[in-house]
Motif scaffolding. Structure first.
Motif, mmCIF file in Angstrom:
data_model
loop_
_atom_site.group_PDB
_atom_site.id
_atom_site.type_symbol
_atom_site.label_atom_id
_atom_site.label_comp_id
_atom_site.label_asym_id
_atom_site.label_seq_id
_atom_site.Cartn_x
_atom_site.Cartn_y
_atom_site.Cartn_z
ATOM 1 N N GLY A 40 0.836 -1.194 0.000
ATOM 2 C CA GLY A 40 0.000 0.000 0.000
ATOM 3 C C GLY A 40 0.866 1.237 0.000
ATOM 4 N N PRO A 41 0.270 2.400 -0.249
ATOM 5 C CA PRO A 41 1.044 3.641 -0.318
ATOM 6 C C PRO A 41 1.639 4.000 1.037
ATOM 7 N N CYS A 44 -0.158 4.628 4.850
ATOM 8 C CA CYS A 44 -1.492 4.007 4.885
ATOM 9 C C CYS A 44 -1.726 3.198 6.159
ATOM 10 N N GLU A 225 -5.040 1.002 2.380
ATOM 11 C CA GLU A 225 -5.022 2.429 2.029
ATOM 12 C C GLU A 225 -5.850 3.176 3.074
ATOM 13 N N ARG A 246 -8.971 1.421 -5.970
ATOM 14 C CA ARG A 246 -7.807 1.933 -5.239
ATOM 15 C C ARG A 246 -6.603 1.004 -5.412
ATOM 16 N N PHE A 250 -2.978 1.939 -7.331
ATOM 17 C CA PHE A 250 -1.685 1.739 -6.682
ATOM 18 C C PHE A 250 -0.778 0.870 -7.537
#
Length: 255
Positions: A40-41, A44, A225, A246, A250
């Motif tokens: 994940g980013p 997050c 996220e 989402r 990503f």
């Protein structure tokens, strides 16, 4: 997800820092023997989730269970001596490997691995030494057993950190970006140790940006996220046909 017995369970887990929510009701179960990658980013909540699993960070509320040790905390409940004792018992089930290697620079690799079993478990020196030799051989470091960390590569140091975590006989291994501090040519030697542990049946949870490893080695992948678990899926499925937009956004950056 593999049908094996559940070894990690997280239910409605919340964590904030300075009134800023980081984890917003995480639910997650992991089966014994699985290798799970969390992606994940940045920001997050991946690393916070990992640190809440072994109570390096104390969750604000929710339930965490690891290898039969369960802690449940209601919102606003004091983290009293009883919960602290449970957290200590839970932490004993988890081995943790960080981005930085955290080896004691004044001790040899052998001494780094021997230390915790002797201090925490009261293991005798000869038994701890034999354990260190066996584990360092397992991660391919037996020829370097009496070297100091400053005389080893980053990949060797991180493999040494894995051996040190294994010395406490954990039921679950947790990794927080274990290759992010390594030069690219050293990454594979650390990831190979994790693959070998997977073959041995060790439960492993890995926060990683190494998408190739996540896809090739994981039993399944958790995408996070905004403090939520967005999607959990087989490694091929999540890369080839992510369900959530989402997740698709990503993963596009790694296409």
């Amino acid at each position: 997800m593999t049908g094996a017995a559940e070894i990690v369970a997280v239910e409605n887990l919340h964590k904030s820092f300075d009134d800023q929510p980081i984890l917003r009701g995480i639910d997650l179960t992991i089966a014994a023997g699985d290798l799970v990658s969390i992606i994940g980013p940045s920001g997050c909540g991946k690393s916070t989730l990992l640190r809440c699993l072994n109570f390096i960070e104390t969750p604000d509320s929710g339930r965490v269970a690891v290898a039969g040790v369960q802690i449940e905390r209601a919102a606003g409940q004091p983290f009293d001596a009883r919960l602290q004792a449970k957290a200590h018992a839970l932490r004993a089930q988890c081995g943790m490997v960080f981005q930085s290697f955290n080896l004691f620079p004044h001790k040899t690799l052998r001494e780094n691995v021997m230390l915790a079993p002797m201090v925490v478990k009261g293991m005798g020196r000869d038994e701890a030494d034999a354990l260190a030799v066996r584990l360092l051989d397992k991660v391919g470091l037996k020829p370097h057993i009496d070297r100091h960390p400053a005389n080893m590569s980053g990949g060797q140091q991180q493999r040494g950190a894995i051996a040190r975590a294994l010395a406490m006989a954990p039921q679950v291994m947790l990794y927080d970006e274990p290759t992010s501090a390594l030069d690219p040519e050293l990454v594979d030697e650390v990831l190979q140790v994790m693959r070998d542990l997977d073959q041995d049946g060790m439960t492993q949870i890995v926060v990683t940006h190494e998408m190739r490893f996540a896809r090739d080695a994981s039993d399944y992948i958790v995408f996070m996220e905004g403090g939520h678990v967005v999607e959990i899926s087989d490694e091929d499925e999540i890369f080839e046909n992510p369900r959530d937009p989402r997740t698709r956004r990503f993963l596009k950056r790694f296409a």
